[in-house]
Design a protein around this motif. Sequence first.
Motif, mmCIF file in Angstrom:
data_model
loop_
_atom_site.group_PDB
_atom_site.id
_atom_site.type_symbol
_atom_site.label_atom_id
_atom_site.label_comp_id
_atom_site.label_asym_id
_atom_site.label_seq_id
_atom_site.Cartn_x
_atom_site.Cartn_y
_atom_site.Cartn_z
ATOM 1 N N PRO A 101 0.877 -1.015 -0.176
ATOM 2 C CA PRO A 101 0.232 0.003 0.253
ATOM 3 C C PRO A 101 0.936 0.960 0.247
ATOM 4 O O PRO A 101 2.123 1.114 0.504
ATOM 5 N N ASN A 146 -12.290 3.333 -4.490
ATOM 6 C CA ASN A 146 -13.357 2.328 -4.722
ATOM 7 C C ASN A 146 -14.152 2.019 -6.674
ATOM 8 O O ASN A 146 -15.975 2.514 -5.532
ATOM 9 N N ASP A 166 -8.992 2.232 1.304
ATOM 10 C CA ASP A 166 -9.409 3.076 0.027
ATOM 11 C C ASP A 166 -8.663 2.510 -1.081
ATOM 12 O O ASP A 166 -7.581 2.005 -0.964
ATOM 13 N N VAL A 167 -9.194 2.161 -2.339
ATOM 14 C CA VAL A 167 -8.854 1.051 -3.646
ATOM 15 C C VAL A 167 -8.978 1.681 -4.791
ATOM 16 O O VAL A 167 -9.822 2.537 -5.310
ATOM 17 N N GLU A 214 -3.447 -1.215 -9.738
ATOM 18 C CA GLU A 214 -4.493 -0.959 -9.084
ATOM 19 C C GLU A 214 -3.702 -1.033 -7.239
ATOM 20 O O GLU A 214 -2.657 -1.403 -6.882
ATOM 21 N N HIS A 232 -3.971 0.121 -3.289
ATOM 22 C CA HIS A 232 -4.382 0.422 -1.953
ATOM 23 C C HIS A 232 -3.735 1.237 -0.787
ATOM 24 O O HIS A 232 -2.128 1.859 -1.800
#
Lengths: 220, 220
Positions: B52, B149, B199-200, B218, B220
């Motif tokens: 992340p 998201n 949150d992504v 993607e 995180h």
Amino acid sequence: MSSLRQLKRAGKIICIGRNYADHITELNSARPKQPFFFQKPTSSILFPGDGPVIRPRGVDLHYEVELALIVGKRLRDLNAENESAALDAIDSYALSIDMTARNIQNEAKKKGLPWDISKGFDTFLPLSNIISKDKIPDPHKIELYLTVNDKVQQNDSTELMLFRLPRILSDISKVMTLEPGDIVLTGTPKGVGPVVPGDVMRAGIRVDGKELEEAKMEVH
Amino acid sequence: MSSLRQLKRAGKIICIGRNYADHITELNSARPKQPFFFQKPTSSILFPGDGPVIRPRGVDLHYEVELALIVGKRLRDLNAENESAALDAIDSYALSIDMTARNIQNEAKKKGLPWDISKGFDTFLPLSNIISKDKIPDPHKIELYLTVNDKVQQNDSTELMLFRLPRILSDISKVMTLEPGDIVLTGTPKGVGPVVPGDVMRAGIRVDGKELEEAKMEVH
Ligand SMILES: [Mg+2]
Ligand SMILES: [Mg+2]
Ligand SMILES: [Mg+2]
């Protein structure tokens, strides 16, 4: 970090701003509550003998002599109280001149823009030879000097640093992991000023009043 | 630049600020008369799958999706009119997110201080895989998008750049020599905003409406 030229492949060059009270006064700057820092690109390094500092057109070019250290160990989230870990992470030293396009920097400050252009032109980071660690038993007790055309412009002890090396390395390492080979410039004492083409800057370090051969710089 | 991880040894990472008019408006910034730029340290790179983005305590963390290019040839004093030399000097591309500590940046702007801390924390530069040059026949005609998201937050064409790649590379190269492996981020379109832990972010590039596999991110 055995070889000087390897420094061109340093991961990053971090420079502390406003680390000597009298220099803050001379630039009418605010005294920082904590160290702040900026980067110079490795492309700005000028090795000994590699020719003059290039003054870009229209630039008010200033010198700032600074003690530089070369990181020898990865540092992340260093505790500022851990003085021995900080000093242990230093591989070696160099003398450096943080050349600055003062008019561009002043404009950037006024507009809230980054300092990178004012600090990052090619040749804006003259370095001395590498100084092995044993030559500087106490980095907070050496004299830095810089002359322009043989007139002394800067000459102060690193005792006058507002933030000492452990605090500096700690604060940087809480933002950016420091890696072996990274270079840290520790701020300039009072006496910064302009140079123009043809001027000769000489800079050096005295330890207990004795000149360090490795630190001697002559830059045109 | 054959391998992704070599980018961690990039000489420098240069980022253009305010290069899309609508993003300038949303931050209440002044429109620049010429490209300005700042650096991110290579220590801030986050490779795909490397976990992340770390939000430092007290930080208002913003995403900025940007097309990045990887320099393939040394560039110094490039003429901005020489579009073919500019495009020829690009080795490849990547998608990137210029993570920004917005509150720290706003404070720095107000005080006239450098942007480096606000832009340079570890993990503040998520990168996609390398995108080979043939996948992007026209870098000024691709779509960049970023969702948080699964809600689309940024989605614009690089046609909207104020300064196109030849001008960007020219201006940088008149300050700092660009070297093979250097990375240049080309600015973010409108829609920047905050993310919080959990949150992504997903980001990507569309060429002629078709998703580029290599650009998919993607984070995180
Ligand atoms: Mg580097
Ligand atoms: Mg300085
Ligand atoms: Mg950006």
